[in-house]
Scaffold this motif. Structure first.
Motif, mmCIF file in Angstrom:
data_model
loop_
_atom_site.group_PDB
_atom_site.id
_atom_site.type_symbol
_atom_site.label_atom_id
_atom_site.label_comp_id
_atom_site.label_asym_id
_atom_site.label_seq_id
_atom_site.Cartn_x
_atom_site.Cartn_y
_atom_site.Cartn_z
ATOM 1 N N GLY A 1 -15.466 2.394 2.851
ATOM 2 C CA GLY A 1 -15.650 3.194 1.647
ATOM 3 C C GLY A 1 -14.364 3.761 1.078
ATOM 4 O O GLY A 1 -14.384 4.355 -0.007
ATOM 5 N N GLN A 2 -13.259 3.596 1.759
ATOM 6 C CA GLN A 2 -11.991 4.152 1.284
ATOM 7 C C GLN A 2 -11.491 3.365 0.070
ATOM 8 O O GLN A 2 -11.538 2.142 0.042
ATOM 9 C CB GLN A 2 -10.944 4.101 2.402
ATOM 10 C CG GLN A 2 -9.576 4.636 2.000
ATOM 11 C CD GLN A 2 -8.569 4.528 3.137
ATOM 12 O OE1 GLN A 2 -8.913 4.164 4.254
ATOM 13 N NE2 GLN A 2 -7.325 4.863 2.847
ATOM 14 N N ARG A 3 -10.988 4.089 -0.934
ATOM 15 C CA ARG A 3 -10.368 3.463 -2.096
ATOM 16 C C ARG A 3 -8.869 3.322 -1.830
ATOM 17 O O ARG A 3 -8.191 4.275 -1.479
ATOM 18 C CB ARG A 3 -10.575 4.307 -3.350
ATOM 19 C CG ARG A 3 -12.031 4.437 -3.789
ATOM 20 C CD ARG A 3 -12.571 3.159 -4.361
ATOM 21 N NE ARG A 3 -11.983 2.820 -5.651
ATOM 22 C CZ ARG A 3 -12.209 1.680 -6.301
ATOM 23 N NH1 ARG A 3 -13.002 0.751 -5.767
ATOM 24 N NH2 ARG A 3 -11.662 1.450 -7.475
ATOM 25 N N ILE A 4 -8.357 2.098 -1.976
ATOM 26 C CA ILE A 4 -6.949 1.830 -1.706
ATOM 27 C C ILE A 4 -6.265 1.416 -3.002
ATOM 28 O O ILE A 4 -6.747 0.527 -3.716
ATOM 29 C CB ILE A 4 -6.777 0.690 -0.669
ATOM 30 C CG1 ILE A 4 -7.652 0.907 0.546
ATOM 31 C CG2 ILE A 4 -5.321 0.569 -0.256
ATOM 32 C CD1 ILE A 4 -7.626 -0.265 1.509
ATOM 33 N N ARG A 5 -5.145 2.037 -3.289
ATOM 34 C CA ARG A 5 -4.347 1.652 -4.449
ATOM 35 C C ARG A 5 -3.227 0.730 -3.968
ATOM 36 O O ARG A 5 -2.338 1.146 -3.240
ATOM 37 C CB ARG A 5 -3.768 2.880 -5.138
ATOM 38 C CG ARG A 5 -4.838 3.759 -5.774
ATOM 39 C CD ARG A 5 -4.235 4.962 -6.474
ATOM 40 N NE ARG A 5 -5.259 5.778 -7.105
ATOM 41 C CZ ARG A 5 -5.005 6.927 -7.756
ATOM 42 N NH1 ARG A 5 -3.760 7.377 -7.828
ATOM 43 N NH2 ARG A 5 -6.004 7.598 -8.307
ATOM 44 N N THR B 1 -13.152 -5.239 -4.123
ATOM 45 C CA THR B 1 -13.337 -4.784 -2.746
ATOM 46 C C THR B 1 -12.342 -5.499 -1.823
ATOM 47 O O THR B 1 -11.656 -6.432 -2.222
ATOM 48 C CB THR B 1 -14.773 -5.056 -2.260
ATOM 49 O OG1 THR B 1 -15.013 -6.477 -2.272
ATOM 50 C CG2 THR B 1 -15.792 -4.360 -3.149
ATOM 51 N N GLU C 1 -6.854 -1.479 -7.532
ATOM 52 C CA GLU C 1 -7.565 -0.509 -6.695
ATOM 53 C C GLU C 1 -8.805 -1.195 -6.128
ATOM 54 O O GLU C 1 -9.596 -1.781 -6.881
ATOM 55 C CB GLU C 1 -7.951 0.725 -7.503
ATOM 56 C CG GLU C 1 -8.470 1.865 -6.648
ATOM 57 C CD GLU C 1 -8.567 3.166 -7.429
ATOM 58 O OE1 GLU C 1 -9.279 4.075 -6.951
ATOM 59 O OE2 GLU C 1 -7.940 3.274 -8.497
ATOM 60 N N THR D 1 -11.987 -1.169 -2.847
ATOM 61 C CA THR D 1 -12.758 -0.373 -1.895
ATOM 62 C C THR D 1 -12.940 -1.166 -0.611
ATOM 63 O O THR D 1 -13.292 -2.352 -0.649
ATOM 64 C CB THR D 1 -14.134 -0.017 -2.484
ATOM 65 O OG1 THR D 1 -13.951 0.697 -3.703
ATOM 66 C CG2 THR D 1 -14.927 0.841 -1.507
ATOM 67 N N VAL D 2 -12.720 -0.534 0.528
ATOM 68 C CA VAL D 2 -12.870 -1.206 1.818
ATOM 69 C C VAL D 2 -14.361 -1.338 2.124
ATOM 70 O O VAL D 2 -15.078 -0.339 2.208
ATOM 71 C CB VAL D 2 -12.164 -0.417 2.936
ATOM 72 C CG1 VAL D 2 -12.380 -1.094 4.282
ATOM 73 C CG2 VAL D 2 -10.687 -0.291 2.641
ATOM 74 N N TYR E 1 -7.450 2.317 8.018
ATOM 75 C CA TYR E 1 -8.423 2.227 6.932
ATOM 76 C C TYR E 1 -9.820 2.535 7.445
ATOM 77 O O TYR E 1 -10.118 2.337 8.628
ATOM 78 C CB TYR E 1 -8.401 0.823 6.310
ATOM 79 C CG TYR E 1 -7.086 0.464 5.650
ATOM 80 C CD1 TYR E 1 -6.627 1.169 4.549
ATOM 81 C CD2 TYR E 1 -6.308 -0.588 6.132
ATOM 82 C CE1 TYR E 1 -5.430 0.841 3.942
ATOM 83 C CE2 TYR E 1 -5.104 -0.925 5.528
ATOM 84 C CZ TYR E 1 -4.666 -0.201 4.436
ATOM 85 O OH TYR E 1 -3.480 -0.516 3.844
ATOM 86 N N ARG E 2 -10.691 3.004 6.552
ATOM 87 C CA ARG E 2 -12.080 3.288 6.907
ATOM 88 C C ARG E 2 -13.004 2.773 5.815
ATOM 89 O O ARG E 2 -12.589 2.565 4.664
ATOM 90 C CB ARG E 2 -12.285 4.791 7.114
ATOM 91 C CG ARG E 2 -12.022 5.615 5.870
ATOM 92 C CD ARG E 2 -12.136 7.117 6.139
ATOM 93 N NE ARG E 2 -12.003 7.879 4.907
ATOM 94 C CZ ARG E 2 -10.846 8.214 4.345
ATOM 95 N NH1 ARG E 2 -9.710 7.840 4.925
ATOM 96 N NH2 ARG E 2 -10.818 8.906 3.218
ATOM 97 N N ASP F 1 0.886 -1.165 0.000
ATOM 98 C CA ASP F 1 0.000 0.000 0.000
ATOM 99 C C ASP F 1 0.921 1.211 0.000
ATOM 100 O O ASP F 1 1.426 1.611 1.048
ATOM 101 C CB ASP F 1 -0.899 -0.014 1.241
ATOM 102 C CG ASP F 1 -1.817 1.196 1.283
ATOM 103 O OD1 ASP F 1 -1.778 2.019 0.356
ATOM 104 O OD2 ASP F 1 -2.567 1.337 2.282
#
Length: 823
Positions: free
Chosen positions: A607-611, A595, A621, A623-624, A604-605, A560
């Motif tokens: 709805g967060q988008r993680i690359r 996801t 990419e 989404t949490v 992390y939270r 990450d």
């Protein structure tokens, strides 16, 4: 004063032997750890399969990111990825068209496991890659059909296979029945190579349009530069020559280098701090034994500066000789350490140790500086006071340490408290472990500074039972009360030994037991199948009557940004049947290819988008959609199996979690008869097996670390006891003149040692247990406490006691020999 220092060393060889031993061991330890550090920094992996290709084109094995340095400045940083990066197969045609290139050869790589063969380092390839290693057939022919393979000579010898033999090979697609049609003349030391027909190998690799490497055979010296120029606009393609080709063949080499650097740095730093603490204590005891001599020098007009120069000269001479010899001894120690880490899987076997002069020079310089500083610090009080006061203190020890020493001890203790509390806020092992060791060292440093006060208080409390012994115990208490400084010099290294041993051992058990507890609570499957299960095994289990859910689990790592995250990839269908991750927010039922679920406490939270950068360098990419509390047992991130499996070197499942109605172990074993090597465990057995495996691996690494530092501390304990007892010959003679027998004196020494061991045990546990408790609070986020098994604690305490007894008995036997004759 240099001449006086030489004369003192010549005539007090026995007194300086202890300081010499301490400096020698310190130099050897620092040099050995520094050798690991240098190996990780500059060591290179020699190519095997790519040895015949002068130029190799492969994927970029690092992830790159710009880091904000503040004030508008940025810096590009890189971190290694976990697995092999692939490149487009079309690059081969472009490279082959260059005038300076004679030919190219491509390669694909995938896991291929033979029955009874190694679980790691066994790879399948296409026969088209044979020119990369200039392979020639010693027997048989090249593979042509889908069920034909060629083995390298070493693999064929280990597996007892030859042309005409039939065997099975486990691949990601399933377990295949194959025939050996050829054996190469060459063999590989670090891997097993199984060659299929070219088309079959590409199908089994599962990377359409991609290859793991392109070997280039030039016709002109400019070929490497020409290939670099051609591929300058191709992202992710790296041209390697020389020893750099080993990094393409063994992608874990970069990660191994980072592990060696971090391990060597932590060990070297910890060893240097331990060495400094031990050397200061050794020189302090030596100076205390020479107070009468120093006081006489002051009384005959020697200034404090002259005496300090004399003592500094002695330390420099000792440091030069001990540091040089210790540094030379540290080079083979570094080679031995490298061998241990190779055996434990921390470093690959084909990453040779680098025996550089720099660790030896650094160790010698650090030892020289540490010895000089320790001697000057230890002599500060004896050379600072007036000559008349020095004569008085030589005959009667001061009632308490100097005010500066007390204040320094309190400040160091305050720093230790801060670090101990800070551990509750550190949630990763990489951040917690160095702080944990540093906190223990600061506590022991504080005890060293406040040693006489602590020793006097300990004697007052623990000495009460000794008064029941009318002679030996009574004498021991009186001598310890009068010589609190001597007791402190023994208690401090014993305390350090116990505290360090407990910290090294029980940080491993704490994390291992906490992770096992989370896994045990979170695994709701009836049976667990593994390891290295192919997709066909999951399909066979799903077809068993009564099976409701088969969850495929694959472990990997992603990045990450530049931060490494552990990942478990699972098939999302009916996941709640087999896994309970302790979801605290969101819905795990929404897990899919795009996801992810994340562990609590990582920032992390929902709805967060993680690359992310997957294990082979592919960007993704997600989404949490859920957060869970059992991250220590199940990893930082949980992703969909399909997303991860296509981007790892070994897409064989680590576990298959099976849930159903009325299932028996025999039913599942029968369904897996076509998949040899897979085990079927019920839930309890699987949890116990995972715990034992984790404990074994962590304990072995911990034992190597523990062995290095504790051996040094143990030598320091023996050294200190020998110095202390040898300096009491006149005291023993006076006791003999007063009518004491050798038996009574030995009993007195035994009671003294027993009290020192009891005090050191209490202090060592008082240091280690709070540090371990806060470490557990942070690493488990408050879900578990420190795990201190009595079966592992007992050998530590008994070993410390035995060491102290041995260190007392041997020098006492020598000191009491012909005692009454001397009297």
């Amino acid at each position: 004063m240099l001449g006086l220092a030489l004369a003192t060393l010549r005539h007090r060889r026995a007194g300086f032997a202890g300081a010499f031993v301490a400096l020698f061991c310190a130099a050897a330890l620092v040099c050995g750890c520094g050798t690991l550090l240098v190996t990780g920094l500059v060591g290179t992996v020699r190519p095997e399969r790519y040895a015949a290709a002068p130029v190799v084109v492969s994927g970029d094995q690092e992830v790159h990111a710009l880091v904000d340095k503040g004030k508008g400045r940025t810096k590009e940083k890189s971190k290694p990825i976990a697995d092999r990066a692939w490149v487009p197969a079309a690059l081969a045609e472009r490279v082959a068209a260059l005038p300076s290139v004679r030919a190219v050869a491509t390669e694909v790589t995938f896991p291929a496991l033979l029955p009874g063969g190694p679980d790691r380092g066994s790879w399948g390839h296409g026969w088209e890659s044979a020119p990369l290693a200039a392979l020639a057939l010693a027997a048989g022919r090249a593979p042509a059909a889908d069920d034909e393979v060629v083995l390298d000579a070493a693999t064929a010898a280990r597996a007892h296979l030859s042309p005409g033999s039939a065997t099975t090979v486990r691949t990601p697609s399933g377990t295949l029945d194959v025939r050996v049609v050829g054996v190469t003349a060459q063999g590989f030391d670090s891997q097993a190579a199984i060659f299929f027909a070219t088309g079959r190998a590409r199908a089994l690799a599962g990377h359409d349009g991609l290859v793991s490497a392109v070997g280039v055979f030039p016709t002109a010296p400019s070929a490497a530069a020409d290939v670099r120029a051609l591929l300058a606009d191709t992202p992710g393609a790296v041209v390697r020559t020389g020893d750099g080709r080993g990094g393409a063949e063994f992608p874990d080499a970069a990660g191994a280098g980072v592990r060696l650097v971090s391990t060597g740095a932590v060990l070297a730093g910890t060893s240097l701090l331990v060495a400094l603490l031990i050397v200061v204590g050794t020189f302090g005891l030596s100076i205390q034994q020479r107070q009468r001599e120093i006081a006489v020098l002051r009384a005959v007009a020697a200034t404090g500066r002259q005496v300090r120069r004399m003592i500094g000269g002695e330390a420099l001479l000792l440091g030069l000789s001990a540091g040089a010899l210790g540094a030379m001894a540290g080079l083979p120690l570094g080679g031995w350490l490298h061998g241990r880490f190779v055996a434990l899987g921390v470093a690959p076997a084909n990453l040779p140790v680098v025996l550089s002069p720099f660790p030896a020079l650094a160790a010698a310089a650090a030892t020289l500086l540490a010895g000089w500083a320790a001697a000057r610090v230890s002599a500060r009080r004896a050379t600072a006071i007036k000559p008349v006061e020095a004569l008085g203190e030589a005959e009667s020890r001061p009632s308490r340490p100097a005010a500066v020493r007390i204040v320094s001890g309190v400040l160091v203790a305050a720093g230790a408290v801060v670090l101990t509390v800070l551990l509750t806020a550190l949630h990763s092992d990489q951040a917690s472990t160095p702080v944990c060791f540093l906190a223990v060292l600061l506590w022991c440093t504080a005890l060293s500074l406040l040693g006489p006060l602590v020793a006097r208080a300990g004697t007052a409390v623990l000495g009460l039972p000794l008064r029941a012994s009318r002679i030996g115990g009574w004498l021991a208490v009186q001598h310890l009360r009068a010589g609190a400084h001597r007791l402190a010099s023994v208690v401090v290294p014993l305390t350090l030994l116990i505290a360090m041993a407990c910290t090294v051992l029980f940080t491993q058990t704490t994390t291992g037991h906490a992770a096992a507890a989370q896994r045990e609570r979170g695994s709701t499957a009836d049976f667990v199948v593994g390891p290295h299960a192919p997709a066909s095994a999951a399909a066979a289990l799903a077809a068993v009557p009564g099976v409701r859910t088969v969850t495929r689990v694959l472990h990997s790592e992603v990045r990450d940004g530049l931060t490494r995250r552990s990942v478990q990839a699972v098939t999302p269908e009916r996941l709640a049947d087999t896994l309970d991750l302790g979801v605290t927010a969101g819905d795990l039922g929404r897990l899919a290819d795009g996801t992810a679920a994340a562990a609590d406490g990582l920032g992390y939270r929902l709805g967060q988008r993680i690359r992310l950068t997957l294990a082979d360098g592919t960007p993704a990419e997600v989404t949490v959609v859920a957060l869970y509390g059992r991250g220590l047992g199940f990893g930082d991130l949980t992703l969909a199996h399909q997303l991860v499996a296509a981007h790892v070197d070994v897409p064989l499942d680590d576990e298959l979690l099976v849930r159903g109605d009325g299932l028996t172990r025999q039913q599942l074993a029968d369904a897996l008869r076509g998949e040899p090597g897979l085990g079927v465990l019920d839930r309890a057995s699987a949890a116990a097996s995972t715990t034992a495996s984790a404990d074994r691996t962590g304990a072995r690494i911990g034992y190597v670390t523990l062995g290095l530092i504790i051996t040094f501390v143990a030598i320091a304990v023996l050294n200190t006891l020998a110095m202390g007892i040898s300096a009491r010959r006149h005291e023993f003679t006076a006791l003999a003149l007063a009518g004491a027998t050798r038996r009574q004196i030995r009993r007195m020494l035994g009671w003294e040692t027993a009290l020192a061991v009891a005090l050191a045990t209490a202090l060592g546990l008082a240091v280690a247990l709070p540090v371990l408790s806060t470490y557990a609070e942070g690493i488990t986020r408050g879900t578990a406490g420190a795990a201190v098994p009595a079966a592992r604690l007992a050998p530590v305490l008994l070993g410390a006691a035995a060491l102290a007894a041995l260190g007392t008995w041997l020098p006492a036997r020598t000191a009491l020999r012909r005692l009454h004759h001397r009297a």
